[in-house]
Design an enzyme around this catalytic site. Structure first.
Site, short mmCIF file in Angstrom:
data_model
loop_
_atom_site.label_atom_id
_atom_site.label_comp_id
_atom_site.label_asym_id
_atom_site.label_seq_id
_atom_site.Cartn_x
_atom_site.Cartn_y
_atom_site.Cartn_z
N CYS A 205 0.84 -1.21 0.00
CA CYS A 205 0.00 0.00 0.00
C CYS A 205 0.87 1.26 0.00
CB CYS A 205 -0.92 0.01 1.21
SG CYS A 205 -2.05 -1.41 1.26
N ASP A 206 1.92 1.24 0.80
CA ASP A 206 2.88 2.34 0.86
C ASP A 206 3.50 2.55 -0.53
OD1 ASP A 206 5.14 3.65 3.09
OD2 ASP A 206 5.85 3.17 1.08
#
Length: 172
Positions: free
Chosen positions: A65-66
């Protein structure tokens, strides 16, 4: 009653149940209510007239996600002023804001589906078992028609960044 899609995707190989429809290119983009802060809410009309790249992540504090959010932040400069990039997760707005500051992400707008889950259910990405939204990408034309959709079959995989960016570039 929302549509239930059992086994439509997996998380670490385990089947998950998605709530809501499987949208496709050509569909009208459903409206939603997302939180910009604990009290400030936005909807689809707040981005009227812009091409919208909506990057959905389960939680901003995980590796994929990062990386996904950072990648779209990097691409934002080349897409122009008629494009808005929205990252949607169920993280609290406080956590999203903290993450943006720590990551130096300033070209992507993070929005939270924590309160109403209206995005997750309208876009068919709400995961019943986890209370999170499934990793997915939506490119929405300025007239709010969906131009591109990618629902990831396995939650831990990266989306096809190039295809999503190319779908945006085709609209601007």
């Amino acid at each position: 009653m929302s549509q239930t899609r059992t086994g439509a995707a997996t998380f670490k190989g385990n089947p998950i149940t998605l709530i809501g429809p499987a949208l496709k290119a050509g569909d009208k983009a459903p409206d939603f209510v997302l939180n910009k802060s604990l009290v400030e809410e936005v909807s689809l009309k707040d981005f009227a007239g812009k091409v919208k790249l909506v990057s959905v992540v389960p939680s901003i504090d995980t590796g994929v996600c990062d990386a996904q959010t950072r990648r779209f932040n990097e691409e934002a400069a080349s897409l122009g002023d008629n494009v808005v990039i929205l990252t949607v997760s169920v993280d609290l707005p406080f956590a999203q804001s903290r993450w943006c500051g720590a990551a130096g992400v300033d070209k992507v707008t993070l929005l939270s589906d924590y309160k109403h889950r209206s995005f997750g259910e309208a876009y068919g990405v709400y995961i019943q078992e986890l209370g999170l939204d499934q990793r997915s990408i939506f490119v929405i034309e300025a007239n709010d028609t969906i131009a591109y959709v990618e629902y990831l079959g396995e939650m831990t995989e990266h989306p096809n960044y190039e295809e999503a960016i190319n779908a945006v570039k085709a609209l601007v």
